[in-house]
Design a protein around this motif. Structure first.
Motif, PDB file in Angstrom:
ATOM      1  N   VAL A 289       0.836  -1.197   0.000  1.00  0.00           N
ATOM      2  CA  VAL A 289       0.000   0.000   0.000  1.00  0.00           C
ATOM      3  C   VAL A 289       0.872   1.249   0.000  1.00  0.00           C
ATOM      4  CG1 VAL A 289      -0.220   0.284   2.512  1.00  0.00           C
ATOM      5  CG2 VAL A 289      -2.077   1.032   1.009  1.00  0.00           C
ATOM      6  N   LEU A 290       0.378   2.300  -0.672  1.00  0.00           N
ATOM      7  CA  LEU A 290       1.073   3.579  -0.755  1.00  0.00           C
ATOM      8  C   LEU A 290       0.183   4.683  -0.195  1.00  0.00           C
ATOM      9  CD1 LEU A 290       2.484   3.243  -4.382  1.00  0.00           C
ATOM     10  CD2 LEU A 290       3.847   3.240  -2.276  1.00  0.00           C
ATOM     11  N   PRO A 291       0.764   5.804   0.233  1.00  0.00           N
ATOM     12  CA  PRO A 291      -0.055   6.933   0.692  1.00  0.00           C
ATOM     13  C   PRO A 291      -1.029   7.375  -0.395  1.00  0.00           C
ATOM     14  CG  PRO A 291       2.234   7.271   1.286  1.00  0.00           C
ATOM     15  CD  PRO A 291       2.208   6.074   0.397  1.00  0.00           C
ATOM     16  N   GLY A 292      -2.265   7.646   0.023  1.00  0.00           N
ATOM     17  CA  GLY A 292      -3.294   8.059  -0.915  1.00  0.00           C
ATOM     18  C   GLY A 292      -4.172   6.914  -1.386  1.00  0.00           C
ATOM     19  N   GLU A 293      -3.779   5.681  -1.097  1.00  0.00           N
ATOM     20  CA  GLU A 293      -4.568   4.533  -1.517  1.00  0.00           C
ATOM     21  C   GLU A 293      -5.585   4.143  -0.446  1.00  0.00           C
ATOM     22  OE1 GLU A 293      -1.293   2.255  -4.374  1.00  0.00           O
ATOM     23  OE2 GLU A 293      -2.179   1.229  -2.646  1.00  0.00           O
ATOM     24  N   THR A 294      -6.616   3.423  -0.885  1.00  0.00           N
ATOM     25  CA  THR A 294      -7.647   2.915   0.018  1.00  0.00           C
ATOM     26  C   THR A 294      -7.738   1.401  -0.132  1.00  0.00           C
ATOM     27  OG1 THR A 294      -8.941   4.950  -0.067  1.00  0.00           O
ATOM     28  CG2 THR A 294     -10.099   2.967   0.629  1.00  0.00           C
ATOM     29  N   ARG A 295      -7.731   0.708   0.978  1.00  0.00           N
ATOM     30  CA  ARG A 295      -7.912  -0.738   0.978  1.00  0.00           C
ATOM     31  C   ARG A 295      -9.186  -1.071   1.737  1.00  0.00           C
ATOM     32  NH1 ARG A 295      -2.832  -3.298  -0.336  1.00  0.00           N
ATOM     33  NH2 ARG A 295      -2.011  -1.913  -1.971  1.00  0.00           N
ATOM     34  N   GLN A 296      -9.898  -2.071   1.232  1.00  0.00           N
ATOM     35  CA  GLN A 296     -11.182  -2.425   1.832  1.00  0.00           C
ATOM     36  C   GLN A 296     -11.234  -3.914   2.148  1.00  0.00           C
ATOM     37  OE1 GLN A 296     -13.997  -1.035  -1.110  1.00  0.00           O
ATOM     38  NE2 GLN A 296     -14.072   1.034  -0.210  1.00  0.00           N
ATOM     39  N   THR A 297     -11.993  -4.238   3.186  1.00  0.00           N
ATOM     40  CA  THR A 297     -12.183  -5.630   3.575  1.00  0.00           C
ATOM     41  C   THR A 297     -13.481  -5.736   4.370  1.00  0.00           C
ATOM     42  OG1 THR A 297     -11.120  -7.556   4.619  1.00  0.00           O
ATOM     43  CG2 THR A 297     -10.894  -5.443   5.741  1.00  0.00           C
ATOM     44  N   GLU A 298     -13.695  -6.903   4.957  1.00  0.00           N
ATOM     45  CA  GLU A 298     -14.886  -7.110   5.791  1.00  0.00           C
ATOM     46  C   GLU A 298     -14.484  -7.657   7.148  1.00  0.00           C
ATOM     47  OE1 GLU A 298     -17.334  -9.725   3.499  1.00  0.00           O
ATOM     48  OE2 GLU A 298     -18.395  -8.055   2.516  1.00  0.00           O
ATOM     49  N   LEU A 299     -15.389  -7.509   8.107  1.00  0.00           N
ATOM     50  CA  LEU A 299     -15.151  -7.962   9.480  1.00  0.00           C
ATOM     51  C   LEU A 299     -16.458  -8.472  10.060  1.00  0.00           C
ATOM     52  CD1 LEU A 299     -13.219  -6.119  12.297  1.00  0.00           C
ATOM     53  CD2 LEU A 299     -15.658  -6.537  12.582  1.00  0.00           C
ATOM     54  N   SER A 318     -13.091   0.175   5.665  1.00  0.00           N
ATOM     55  CA  SER A 318     -12.308   0.930   4.686  1.00  0.00           C
ATOM     56  C   SER A 318     -11.114   1.586   5.380  1.00  0.00           C
ATOM     57  CB  SER A 318     -13.184   1.998   4.032  1.00  0.00           C
ATOM     58  OG  SER A 318     -12.412   2.862   3.221  1.00  0.00           O
ATOM     59  N   PHE A 319      -9.938   1.464   4.765  1.00  0.00           N
ATOM     60  CA  PHE A 319      -8.715   2.090   5.282  1.00  0.00           C
ATOM     61  C   PHE A 319      -8.213   3.094   4.243  1.00  0.00           C
ATOM     62  CE2 PHE A 319      -8.906  -2.061   7.279  1.00  0.00           C
ATOM     63  CZ  PHE A 319      -8.551  -1.811   8.588  1.00  0.00           C
ATOM     64  N   GLU A 320      -8.283   4.393   4.578  1.00  0.00           N
ATOM     65  CA  GLU A 320      -7.715   5.438   3.731  1.00  0.00           C
ATOM     66  C   GLU A 320      -6.328   5.767   4.267  1.00  0.00           C
ATOM     67  OE1 GLU A 320     -10.316   8.806   3.128  1.00  0.00           O
ATOM     68  OE2 GLU A 320     -12.075   7.559   3.560  1.00  0.00           O
ATOM     69  N   VAL A 321      -5.303   5.332   3.564  1.00  0.00           N
ATOM     70  CA  VAL A 321      -3.928   5.454   4.037  1.00  0.00           C
ATOM     71  C   VAL A 321      -3.355   6.810   3.633  1.00  0.00           C
ATOM     72  CG1 VAL A 321      -1.611   4.458   3.952  1.00  0.00           C
ATOM     73  CG2 VAL A 321      -3.622   2.960   3.895  1.00  0.00           C
ATOM     74  N   SER A 322      -2.868   7.550   4.611  1.00  0.00           N
ATOM     75  CA  SER A 322      -2.277   8.873   4.330  1.00  0.00           C
ATOM     76  C   SER A 322      -0.761   8.867   4.462  1.00  0.00           C
ATOM     77  CB  SER A 322      -2.869   9.924   5.272  1.00  0.00           C
ATOM     78  OG  SER A 322      -2.662   9.566   6.630  1.00  0.00           O
ATOM     79  N   GLU A 323      -0.210   7.938   5.268  1.00  0.00           N
ATOM     80  CA  GLU A 323       1.243   7.884   5.446  1.00  0.00           C
ATOM     81  C   GLU A 323       1.690   6.435   5.585  1.00  0.00           C
ATOM     82  OE1 GLU A 323       2.578  10.131   8.784  1.00  0.00           O
ATOM     83  OE2 GLU A 323       1.646  12.004   8.145  1.00  0.00           O
ATOM     84  N   VAL A 324       2.924   6.186   5.138  1.00  0.00           N
ATOM     85  CA  VAL A 324       3.607   4.913   5.401  1.00  0.00           C
ATOM     86  C   VAL A 324       4.927   5.257   6.062  1.00  0.00           C
ATOM     87  CG1 VAL A 324       4.644   2.847   4.421  1.00  0.00           C
ATOM     88  CG2 VAL A 324       2.524   3.745   3.451  1.00  0.00           C
ATOM     89  N   ASN A 325       5.168   4.702   7.239  1.00  0.00           N
ATOM     90  CA  ASN A 325       6.365   5.035   8.003  1.00  0.00           C
ATOM     91  C   ASN A 325       7.083   3.771   8.471  1.00  0.00           C
ATOM     92  OD1 ASN A 325       5.997   8.072   8.312  1.00  0.00           O
ATOM     93  ND2 ASN A 325       4.070   7.333   9.188  1.00  0.00           N
TER      94      ASN A 325
END
Length: 559
Positions: A289-299, A318-325
């Protein structure tokens, strides 16, 4: 069951006497009217003590002894009749009846004491006619009599050896009415420890995990500790397992948002857990995953979530990723050694880390021993535990686990992970913990195992060493939160387990610390109980508004 239990419930001051009683601004005042010292007694459940400097200086041992003697002399042996009905293994319904003669005796005692110093306008203190004192203070004294009768009646119930309470009585004191004629009758429900035959606990076969810690173990533990003081720095390139993402999480069901969390920093691990659900293979979900991407799943929400409408339901995440550190470990220098605990050198720090590892091994030994012991001892413990009891005790079980893990040196991240696991199986884990507690407590009673002040001091010192607070502050926090009784149970249970282990047959097995696979987030997917209660309250207000509007249009509209 001890009398102090009931006294804490009623908040009743048992020491009386001295300066007298006064009626002041619709408040019943006990104390010295001139010096301003005394106690407000308008509510028998709450009492606020005031002591002037004059009274403090005059508060001699002789006065204390006198007050104690007065309290003893004015505490009659109340005669009551009681009917105790067994509702279930853990529930009792108790009906108490107090004869009129006893009520009148309590009134007489109260007015005898009051008449000696009562202040009534137009008369010197203690000189007003008895009939006038009784008429003027009847309402206030009636509240005192009711409080005393209830407390003393509960004290008599307390003497019944078959009752061991496990929660506060379901007694609505405010609704109790002291009759002008006839007996005083009231009922309440009480949750009690079930009655059972104590199983044979001596000679139990136990597997005991053992390990000799080496330099590699300490190195790994040091790395985990340093990570808590590390810094996150931006990573160039895609995320991978072990990296940290900053993300906004949104949970939704059938198009409706359930809850969300902004700018959560999460380490990418195999499992991501919440209060009421977990996402497996989270590391695979976030791979690359990169900043700016969205990943989705279920729970799938657990059956123990606070919202009953969502139990067992599948929700979208839904996960809206803003940073990778990535984590940059700090240098273990003199400044950091001071921050970590005032260590003089690295050797002292590593010795302290070894002590933590030993405490964690001891915790694991006790945890496994407790599980094996209780599996054997609770085979016949098929009591039906009320759902209300499980719900009330679940929070206490969580606090017990927190204290146990803190004193064993576990970091906050590990504690949060364990709490999320327990919350997802709240009813089952609480039921098992209660059954364990009942049996261990019975063994403690039979073997006369008790806690000491040294036990409290040791527990508090261990928690303080891990939390970075002083023992005094830890104790104050525990007292404020009402957790001292949890600490007491913890001490007793640990002593009982030690006794069982002394008589057990051991088989040693190697112990390996499991590498952390879970990342825990302190968040309820379906919303917390407070959130749900707030929504329910808003729904109720909306319904009320709708009903009012209908009645404004049609006065005959039904409520």
């Amino acid at each position: 069951m001890v009398r102090a239990f009931w006294e804490r419930l009623l908040g009743k001051a048992v020491r009386r006497g001295g300066a007298g009683f006064f009626f002041l601004d619709d408040t019943f005042w006990s104390g010295n009217r001139d010096s301003g010292a005394g106690r407000i007694i308008s509510n028998p459940f709450t009492s606020i003590d005031f002591m002037s400097s004059t009274e403090q200086n005059a508060n001699t041992n002789e006065q204390n002894d006198h007050a104690e003697q007065v309290a003893e002399d004015t505490a009659p042996d109340l005669k009551i009749s009681s009917d105790i009905q067994e509702v279930s293994a853990c529930e009792r319904r108790i009906k108490v009846s107090i004869d009129r003669a006893e009520i009148d005796r309590y009134f007489t005692n109260e007015f005898d004491e009051l008449a000696e110093s009562a202040y009534v306008p137009g008369f010197r203190s203690g000189k007003a006619p008895r009939a006038l004192v009784e008429k003027r203070f009847r309402k206030e004294v009636a509240e005192r009599v009711k409080s005393s009768l209830v407390l003393d009646a509960l004290g008599k119930i307390n003497d019944d050896p078959s009752l061991t309470p496990i929660s506060e009585p379901d007694l609505d004191y405010a609704t109790l009415l002291l009759p002008e004629e006839g007996p005083f009758v009231f009922e309440f429900s009480l949750e009690v420890r079930p009655e059972f035959d104590l199983p044979d606990w001596k000679g139990i076969a136990i597997e005991k995990p053992v390990r000799e810690f080496g330099a590699a173990d300490i190195d790994q533990a040091v790395e985990r500790i340093l990570a808590s003081s590390g810094k996150l720095e931006k990573k160039e390139g895609p995320a991978e397992s072990g990296d940290y993402i900053t993300t906004t999480i949104t949970f939704s069901h059938e198009g409706n948002t359930l809850s969300s969390a902004k700018n959560e920093t999460i380490r990418i691990r195999s499992t991501l857990s919440f209060h009421d659900g977990s996402i497996r293979e989270f590391d695979k979900l976030m791979a690359g995953v990169l900043p700016g991407e969205t990943r989705q799943t279920e729970l799938v929400i657990s059956d123990d979530t606070a919202n009953p409408d969502l139990r067992g339901k599948t929700v979208a995440v839904s996960f809206e990723v803003s940073e990778v550190n990535r984590m940059v470990m700090p240098e273990l220098n003199k400044e950091l050694l001071e921050q970590l605990g005032g260590f003089e050198n690295v050797g002292d720090f590593r010795d302290a880390v070894l002590d933590i590892l030993k405490r964690q091994l001891e915790h694991e030994q006790n945890r496994r021993a407790r599980r094996q012991i209780t599996e054997k001892l609770t085979v016949a413990a098929n009591w039906d535990l009320p759902q209300g009891l499980l719900k009330r005790q679940s929070e206490r079980e969580l606090r017990r686990v927190i204290l146990e893990l803190k004193r064993s040196g576990y970091p906050d991240e590990a504690i949060q992970t364990q709490l999320n696991i327990l919350r997802q199986n709240s009813a089952a884990s609480t039921a098992q913990a209660l059954k364990e507690h009942f049996i261990l407590e019975r063994i403690a009673e039979v073997e006369q195992i008790e806690e000491t002040q040294q036990d409290y001091d040791l527990e508090i010192a261990l928690i303080a060493s891990q939390s970075g607070m002083t023992p005094r502050r830890v104790r104050a926090q525990l007292e404020k939160q009402g957790d001292m009784d949890i600490l007491r149970n913890q001490v007793i249970e640990r002593k009982v387990l030690a006794l069982i282990l002394e008589n057990a047959k051991f088989t040693e097995v190697p112990f390996d610390f499991e590498e952390a696979q879970d990342e825990a987030v302190d968040l309820a997917v379906g919303g917390s109980e407070a959130d749900i209660a707030e929504v329910d309250e808003e729904d109720l207000k909306a319904v009320n508004r709708e009903q009012i509007e209908k009645r404004m249009i049609d006065p005959n509209a039904r409520k």
